[in-house]
Write an enzyme that holds these catalytic residues in place. Structure first.
Site, mmCIF file in Angstrom:
data_model
loop_
_atom_site.group_PDB
_atom_site.id
_atom_site.type_symbol
_atom_site.label_atom_id
_atom_site.label_comp_id
_atom_site.label_asym_id
_atom_site.label_seq_id
_atom_site.Cartn_x
_atom_site.Cartn_y
_atom_site.Cartn_z
ATOM 1 N N LYS A 282 35.142 52.037 28.776
ATOM 2 C CA LYS A 282 36.279 51.417 28.081
ATOM 3 C C LYS A 282 36.339 49.935 28.411
ATOM 4 C CE LYS A 282 40.528 50.451 28.781
ATOM 5 N NZ LYS A 282 40.584 49.188 28.020
ATOM 6 N N TRP B 247 27.894 44.017 46.067
ATOM 7 C CA TRP B 247 29.120 43.345 45.634
ATOM 8 C C TRP B 247 30.282 44.309 45.785
ATOM 9 C CZ3 TRP B 247 29.866 38.366 44.221
ATOM 10 C CH2 TRP B 247 31.107 38.054 43.676
ATOM 11 N N GLU C 37 47.093 36.760 43.515
ATOM 12 C CA GLU C 37 45.956 36.368 42.690
ATOM 13 C C GLU C 37 46.474 35.794 41.361
ATOM 14 O OE1 GLU C 37 43.461 39.388 40.838
ATOM 15 O OE2 GLU C 37 41.708 38.299 41.551
ATOM 16 N N GLU D 90 36.530 47.857 42.164
ATOM 17 C CA GLU D 90 36.228 46.436 42.405
ATOM 18 C C GLU D 90 37.470 45.677 41.975
ATOM 19 O OE1 GLU D 90 33.466 45.314 43.669
ATOM 20 O OE2 GLU D 90 32.050 46.959 43.400
ATOM 21 N N LEU D 91 38.253 45.218 42.923
ATOM 22 C CA LEU D 91 39.565 44.660 42.574
ATOM 23 C C LEU D 91 39.600 43.150 42.787
ATOM 24 C CD1 LEU D 91 41.652 47.563 44.105
ATOM 25 C CD2 LEU D 91 40.723 47.367 41.794
#
Ligand code: NAP
Ligand code: MG
Length: 493
Positions: A182, A455, A389, A257-258
């Site tokens: 998605k 990563w 952020e 993965e934030l």
């Protein structure tokens, strides 16, 4: 056909079971060019029913048919062929990525080259997955088989649309999984274009499905679906928390993965020119819409005033403009929503700290979601612009006094995605490397990313790793096989 690339807006459907299909509800949603604010495509809006159809296709393709019989070499060749198709079409894909995200064309070209490299890397790795023989006693044999985790639901953000898709699809295919991807609602176009290559690349129907739609409908349905074995998510920490809670109901494997609030640390002995450049590059590349952005710039007091001045002077030369122009170094933000969000942080920043440059919309620009590169200085590490952020071209410059102070401030954040340290002193550099609690640390650089290296984040920047062999591991299960070599009965009863 999916995409009618006629003049004006294109239209795209969902790609399910090897076919283009409209949403069951018949609904569509618009996709924009953020530099003109014009609609460039209409896309089918998937909801739970469409997601269910896609998951069933992925389930069927995983459980039977040609895909479970595909050898590691077959899967590798599929990935090489996808890479080849992407390289052949790289100019068109880069232009589409540029128009859809607003990122400068030169950056979009790098992204598409990295996409092809990612497929090539995992094409090569597909044939290097091996099990292990376990040192059990002599009357038995124990070994491990590595098997695909199953149907992978993959949910990605809008900042590097096709690259984030590649980071997820390539290792999943190498492992033998099937996928329901998605894309972000803002930027589905390049991934959809690539679906046109799947058949020629040798992917059987149902192995990769793409559903377009919103997180709250399509994304959440994918996470909740009992037919999905694993969710790979890249996005905000806030949505990551929702995903972990929902995935718990079916005990799916989850990798996250934030975001981040990564420190870019400058000691007084750093190479001056490289450091000033690195501070700007670390936070302003891709309009600052980078998960690993060096958005907290920590500067040693001895050089602090001069450094802020030098950054400011150089930032004046950052060329904002139409993303398709090759001299452009900064385009618009991706959407009106992101523009409003970052603008609200600019107002917060003006109250919390001093403004060296920027702080609003560039004057010379008419349409488009442009914001100036902004540098706030004398920022307290407890200010909101240091803790939250922003995901835009906004730097918070924070002074520090000596190495322990730098480490303390750098680690004083809920996030732990990345960090960088600039110094000519090798002892100091590696002490800082070992002290920073983050998944990626650069020394005398910030942002280079290679498919060969892992990563991912510490702390609230998520868990699991992408890229390299680590990225493939996340799509594999381990099956332990025990073989009895002793023909005498157990003799227990
Ligand atoms: P986001 O709002 O968290 O959305 C990310 C994806 O999740 C989108 O596809 C979104 O769908 C979907 N989503 C939203 N709500 C959902 C829900 N309830 N259930 C399931 N899916 C849901 O993040 P974003 O604004 O697109 O991207 C920016 C964030 O991504 C930043 O925090 C950035 O740091 C992070 N990021 C991290 C990395 C990394 O590697 N660590 C890389 C890039 C970006 P819709 O967009 O369609 O609503
Ligand atoms: Mg959204």
């Amino acid at each position: 056909m999916s995409s009618s690339a006629t003049a004006g807006a294109r239209s795209y459907q969902n790609f399910v079971n090897g076919k283009w299909q409209g949403a069951i509800s018949g609904k569509t949603f618009p996709v924009y060019d953020p530099s003109t604010e014009e609609i460039i495509a209409q896309v089918a809006a998937a909801d739970g029913a469409d997601v269910d159809r896609a998951v069933q296709a992925a389930r069927a393709a995983f459980d039977s048919g040609p895909w479970p019989l595909a050898t590691a070499q077959d899967r590798g060749r599929v990935l090489f062929k996808l890479a080849e198709k992407i390289r052949q079409n790289s100019a068109a894909l880069a232009e589409l990525e540029c128009r859809n995200t607003g990122k400068p064309i030169v950056e979009a070209e790098y992204d598409i080259a990295d996409v092809a490299t990612c497929f090539e890397y995992y094409g090569g790795l597909a044939t290097k997955v091996t099990g292990h023989v376990n040192p059990v006693p002599a009357n038995a044999l124990s070994f491990t088989l590595r098997e695909p985790v199953g149907v992978a639901g993959q949910i990605i953000p809008w900042n590097y649309p096709l690259l984030m898709a590649a980071w997820k699809l390539a290792p999943a295919i190498a492992a033998g999984c099937t996928c329901v991807l998605k894309p972000a609602e803002q930027t589905p176009l390049t991934a959809l274009e690539c679906a046109n290559y799947f058949e020629e690349a040798g992917l059987p129907p149902g192995v990769i499905n793409i559903v377009n739609g919103f997180g709250e409908t399509a994304g959440s349905a994918l996470v909740a679906h009992p037919g999905v074995d694993k969710i790979a998510f890249t996005g905000s920490a806030a949505v990551g928390k929702i995903i972990v809670k929902s995935a718990a109901d079916t005990l799916k494997r989850v990798t996250l993965e934030l975001g981040g609030k990564s420190p870019n640390v400058f000691f007084a002995d750093a190479d001056w020119e490289a450091a000033v450049d690195g501070a700007l590059f670390g936070v302003f590349i891709n309009q600052g819409e980078v998960c690993s952005a060096g958005s907290r710039i920590l500067v040693e007091k001895k050089i602090y005033s001069k450094f802020v001045e030098a950054m400011t002077e150089k930032a004046k030369r950052i060329k904002l403009g139409p993303p398709l122009e090759r001299e452009t170094k900064m385009g618009p933000l991706v959407s009106k929503e992101q523009y409003d969000r970052v603008s609200s942080y600019l107002e917060i920043g003006k109250k919390e700290a001093k403004t060296a440059i920027g702080g609003g919309r560039p004057k010379q620009i008419g349409k488009g979601y442009y914001l100036e590169p902004t540098i706030f200085y004398d920022v307290d590490n407890n200010a909101r612009i240091s803790r939250e952020e922003i995901f835009g071209p906004v730097a918070s410059v924070i002074p520090f006094e000596g190495e322990p102070d730098a480490i303390r401030i750098a680690n004083d954040t809920p996030y732990g995605l990345a960090g960088a340290v600039w110094t000519r002193d090798i002892y100091k550099a590696f002490r800082v490397v070992k002290s920073l609690r983050a998944g990626i640390i650069w020394v005398n650089h910030m942002q280079p990313t290679y498919v060969e290296a892992p990563w991912g984040g510490y702390k609230q920047s998520g868990f699991g790793r992408e890229l390299g062999p680590w990225g493939l591991e996340e799509y594999l299960e381990t099956k332990q096989v025990f073989v009895n070599l002793d023909e005498t009965p157990i003799g227990w009863y």
